[in-house]
Design a protein around this motif. Structure first.
Motif, PDB file in Angstrom:
ATOM      1  N   VAL A 178      -0.435  -0.599  -1.840  1.00 17.65           N
ATOM      2  CA  VAL A 178       0.131   0.728  -1.581  1.00 17.65           C
ATOM      3  C   VAL A 178       1.114   1.121  -0.668  1.00 17.65           C
ATOM      4  O   VAL A 178       2.360   1.670  -0.576  1.00 17.65           O
ATOM      5  N   ILE A 179       0.891   0.438   0.815  1.00 20.31           N
ATOM      6  CA  ILE A 179       1.562   0.650   1.882  1.00 20.31           C
ATOM      7  C   ILE A 179       2.715   0.002   1.753  1.00 20.31           C
ATOM      8  O   ILE A 179       3.900   0.534   2.094  1.00 20.31           O
ATOM      9  N   SER A 180       2.947  -1.101   1.158  1.00 18.36           N
ATOM     10  CA  SER A 180       4.424  -1.896   0.936  1.00 18.36           C
ATOM     11  C   SER A 180       5.388  -1.484   0.025  1.00 18.36           C
ATOM     12  O   SER A 180       6.464  -1.409   0.376  1.00 18.36           O
ATOM     13  N   ASP A 181       4.822  -0.707  -0.943  1.00 23.06           N
ATOM     14  CA  ASP A 181       5.624   0.247  -1.812  1.00 23.06           C
ATOM     15  C   ASP A 181       4.678   1.263  -2.502  1.00 23.06           C
ATOM     16  O   ASP A 181       4.155   1.168  -3.585  1.00 23.06           O
ATOM     17  N   PRO A 182       4.806   2.535  -1.944  1.00 19.79           N
ATOM     18  CA  PRO A 182       4.190   3.340  -2.432  1.00 19.79           C
ATOM     19  C   PRO A 182       4.746   3.737  -3.876  1.00 19.79           C
ATOM     20  O   PRO A 182       3.696   4.376  -4.641  1.00 19.79           O
ATOM     21  N   ALA A 183       5.630   3.423  -4.318  1.00 14.84           N
ATOM     22  CA  ALA A 183       6.096   3.758  -5.729  1.00 14.84           C
ATOM     23  C   ALA A 183       5.826   2.658  -6.713  1.00 14.84           C
ATOM     24  O   ALA A 183       6.247   2.998  -8.018  1.00 14.84           O
ATOM     25  N   VAL A 184       5.173   1.647  -6.423  1.00  7.82           N
ATOM     26  CA  VAL A 184       4.715   0.429  -7.214  1.00  7.82           C
ATOM     27  C   VAL A 184       4.121   0.835  -8.460  1.00  7.82           C
ATOM     28  O   VAL A 184       4.184   0.243  -9.445  1.00  7.82           O
ATOM     29  N   PHE A 185       3.276   1.899  -8.516  1.00  2.02           N
ATOM     30  CA  PHE A 185       2.423   2.363  -9.720  1.00  2.02           C
ATOM     31  C   PHE A 185       3.000   3.775  -9.993  1.00  2.02           C
ATOM     32  O   PHE A 185       2.171   4.957 -10.127  1.00  2.02           O
ATOM     33  N   SER A 186       4.307   3.730  -9.912  1.00  5.03           N
ATOM     34  CA  SER A 186       5.046   5.204 -10.433  1.00  5.03           C
ATOM     35  C   SER A 186       4.528   6.109  -9.689  1.00  5.03           C
ATOM     36  O   SER A 186       4.396   7.424 -10.117  1.00  5.03           O
ATOM     37  N   ASP A 217      -1.249   6.500  -6.110  1.00  3.51           N
ATOM     38  CA  ASP A 217      -1.870   5.927  -5.274  1.00  3.51           C
ATOM     39  C   ASP A 217      -3.238   5.313  -5.763  1.00  3.51           C
ATOM     40  O   ASP A 217      -4.334   6.193  -6.099  1.00  3.51           O
ATOM     41  N   LEU A 218      -3.393   4.008  -6.249  1.00  4.36           N
ATOM     42  CA  LEU A 218      -4.529   3.444  -6.817  1.00  4.36           C
ATOM     43  C   LEU A 218      -5.576   2.809  -5.717  1.00  4.36           C
ATOM     44  O   LEU A 218      -6.226   2.030  -6.221  1.00  4.36           O
ATOM     45  N   THR A 219      -5.242   3.347  -4.653  1.00  8.20           N
ATOM     46  CA  THR A 219      -6.132   2.599  -3.455  1.00  8.20           C
ATOM     47  C   THR A 219      -7.861   2.979  -3.552  1.00  8.20           C
ATOM     48  O   THR A 219      -8.345   2.131  -3.539  1.00  8.20           O
ATOM     49  N   PRO A 220      -8.104   4.099  -4.480  1.00  8.44           N
ATOM     50  CA  PRO A 220      -9.546   4.498  -4.729  1.00  8.44           C
ATOM     51  C   PRO A 220      -9.949   3.541  -5.600  1.00  8.44           C
ATOM     52  O   PRO A 220     -11.222   3.165  -5.381  1.00  8.44           O
ATOM     53  N   LEU A 221      -9.423   2.798  -6.437  1.00  9.00           N
ATOM     54  CA  LEU A 221      -9.986   1.643  -7.106  1.00  9.00           C
ATOM     55  C   LEU A 221     -10.583   0.659  -6.210  1.00  9.00           C
ATOM     56  O   LEU A 221     -11.652   0.026  -6.437  1.00  9.00           O
ATOM     57  N   SER A 222      -9.649   0.346  -5.344  1.00  8.16           N
ATOM     58  CA  SER A 222     -10.119  -0.877  -4.376  1.00  8.16           C
ATOM     59  C   SER A 222     -11.227  -0.274  -3.442  1.00  8.16           C
ATOM     60  O   SER A 222     -12.335  -0.978  -3.082  1.00  8.16           O
ATOM     61  N   PHE A 223     -11.360   0.953  -3.018  1.00  4.14           N
ATOM     62  CA  PHE A 223     -12.601   1.616  -2.362  1.00  4.14           C
ATOM     63  C   PHE A 223     -13.812   1.595  -3.111  1.00  4.14           C
ATOM     64  O   PHE A 223     -14.712   1.229  -2.509  1.00  4.14           O
TER      65      PHE A 223
END
Length: 527
Positions: free
Chosen positions: A193-201, A204-210
């Motif tokens: 997410v940090i490297s490219d915030p727009a990678v998933f249009s 922010d899909l970080t919650p999935l990893s959380f």
């Protein structure tokens, strides 16, 4: 889709909150629980700040929630770092400088986030994405400084956990492996997410990893028993064991000492610091403990301090390739055993009735004493003492009275003993005294003192009945009356027999053995 992501955030927040409570309740069982609870709580807060972001919010609200997430981010990073330190070393307590560092840096980051609307050094720009409740975020320089600091801590944490996994046993490796997996999952998601915030249009899909991290941690706590084994096993065993344990690295530096070890070391070196870790082992361990280890093991006994005897076992530490890592020195208190052995050894050379040395000890000690006298050229006096009419005492009054007479005479002889003398009961009513340095004149004086003291004895045996024993004493001096122990004892015995024949209760000094006449050479007259 937005509702699903919001649910994922909320699920992660709730699950981490529950795990934080469970870990906190077990904080008294293991030092890892507090750090683990803080990590769960921080993840819960981080996830919770992401729930509203999945719904339409204004740019200021989005920025405020982003700033708020820094609390969870920093808390989870610091907690994971501290957790890794405690898991790797249960005795770890952060030094004051490190506490200041781990507190001041996050506070500075939070201060920068709180004041970001005025300087925009954390978030340079927050731009809404059309037809979605998402924003394009441009990170500022302070954000990247904060990110580098966080990942430096995480790298250190992962390295320590990896080291603990590599050196751990089966259960420990499984539990630490789960911690590594959990940390890597959330870290990987955050890196994307940090490297490219727009990678998933823009999403922010970080919650999935959380959520995955929370599930793995929950499995580690509830199913594998993380808090029951890691890291209390080492503390429970090493810190509570009564044996002294000192771990020394290959360079001779102390790297670990348990509580018993610190106590024993201070008995030998009272000025030793409370924690000797980091000091040269040669400062308080013997050269034998730090010397060569044939076969990788050494065992010996040592009087560590006055009255403190230890059984010492030294074991080499080597890695899987056989390289020397150091050694473990284990000392067990065997003072009671050593005292018992000494007592038994002493009893083995003592006459049980009189307490004087027995014939076995006399033969050994006399031989050594005479060797020393021969080396210095000093004379050695011998007194052969025999109780007069002792058989009559036994026949008239019984053996119990005879034993009492023996004890009283032995008490007189023991009182006459001086430093370096040797007194022993060599037979039924026979005693021998060896007096180093006594010549014939001094020997006669000592013998008369012994005879007079024995003649003064008054042993009560029954109502109105008393026994007044006397002794006869034969004296001889080595080398004047004999060239060795056998010869001088024989001379003293001859003098004792002479005292008996002369009427008893007297002292007789041996006479010098006769010398063979020297024959004059014969001459034969010439034919």
């Amino acid at each position: 889709m937005d509702e699903v992501l919001a649910l994922a955030f909320a699920t992660s927040a709730l699950l981490n909150a529950v795990l934080a409570v469970l870990a906190w309740r077990r904080r008294s069982a293991t030092p890892a629980a507090t750090a683990l609870a803080a990590a769960f709580a921080s993840l819960a807060l981080w996830s919770a700040t992401g729930v509203p972001l999945n719904f339409p919010v204004s740019p200021p609200v989005h920025a405020a929630l982003t700033y708020g997430s820094f609390v969870g981010i920093l808390g989870s990073v610091v907690s994971l770092y501290l957790l890794s330190r405690v898991v790797a070393d249960p005795h770890y307590r952060p030094p004051r400088g490190q506490v200041v560092h781990l507190a001041v840096v996050p506070l500075l980051v939070l201060a920068a986030a709180a004041t970001d609307p005025w300087h925009h050094l954390v978030l340079t720009r927050v731009t809404p994405i059309p037809q979605a409740p998402w924003f394009e975020v441009r990170w500022g320089p302070l954000f990247w400084v904060h990110t580098l600091w966080c990942y430096a801590l995480l790298t250190s944490a992962f390295a320590r956990l990896l080291h603990a996994w590599w050196r751990g046993s089966g259960p420990v490796r499984r539990q630490v492996g789960l911690l590594l997996l959990a940390g890597l999952v959330c870290t990987a998601g955050n890196v994307v997410v940090i490297s490219d915030p727009a990678v998933f249009s823009g999403r922010d899909l970080t919650p999935l990893s959380f959520t995955l991290t929370a599930l793995i941690d929950a499995y580690a706590v509830l199913r594998v028993g993380l808090l029951r084994v890691v890291p209390i096993a080492r503390a429970a065993v090493l810190e509570n064991v009564r044996d002294a344990i000192v771990v020394v690295d290959a360079g001779g530096t102390v790297v670990d000492v348990n509580a018993a070890g610190r106590t024993y070391l201070r008995t030998r070196c009272p000025d030793l610091p409370v924690d000797p870790v980091g000091l040269p082992a040669a400062r308080f361990l013997t050269a034998r403990a730090l010397g060569d280890l044939p076969g990788g093991y050494l065992s010996y006994e040592l009087e560590h301090a006055s009255g403190l005897h230890l059984d010492v076992q030294v074991t080499a530490l080597r890695d899987r390739r056989g390289r020397d890592l150091g050694r473990v020195v284990v000392g067990r208190d065997i003072t009671e055993v050593a005292q018992l052995r000494a007592q038994l050894a002493e009893e083995a050379v003592r006459d049980p009735l009189t307490g004087l040395h027995n014939r076995r000890h006399f033969d050994t000690a006399a031989a050594q004493l005479l060797r020393c006298a021969a080396a210095t050229g000093d004379p050695v006096g011998v007194l052969a003492v025999d109780i007069d009419h002792f058989k009559r005492v036994n026949d008239t009054h019984g053996h119990a009275v005879g034993d009492l007479v023996l004890v009283e005479v032995a008490r007189v002889l023991a009182a006459a003993e001086r430093r370096g003398d040797l007194v022993a009961r060599t037979g039924g009513e026979e005693f021998v005294l060896l007096l180093p340095g006594a010549d014939e004149e001094a020997l006669a004086v000592r013998a008369e003192q012994v005879r007079a003291a024995c003649a003064a004895l008054d042993v009560p045996v029954a109502a109105g009945t008393r026994v007044r024993p006397t002794v006869s004493v034969g004296c001889a001096v080595l080398p004047h009356h004999g060239a060795d122990l056998t010869g001088v004892l024989a001379a003293a015995d001859r003098a004792l027999y002479a005292a008996k024949a002369g009427g008893r209760d007297r002292v007789v000094v041996a006479t010098a053995p006769p010398t063979a006449p020297v024959e004059e050479p014969r001459t034969t007259p010439a034919p």
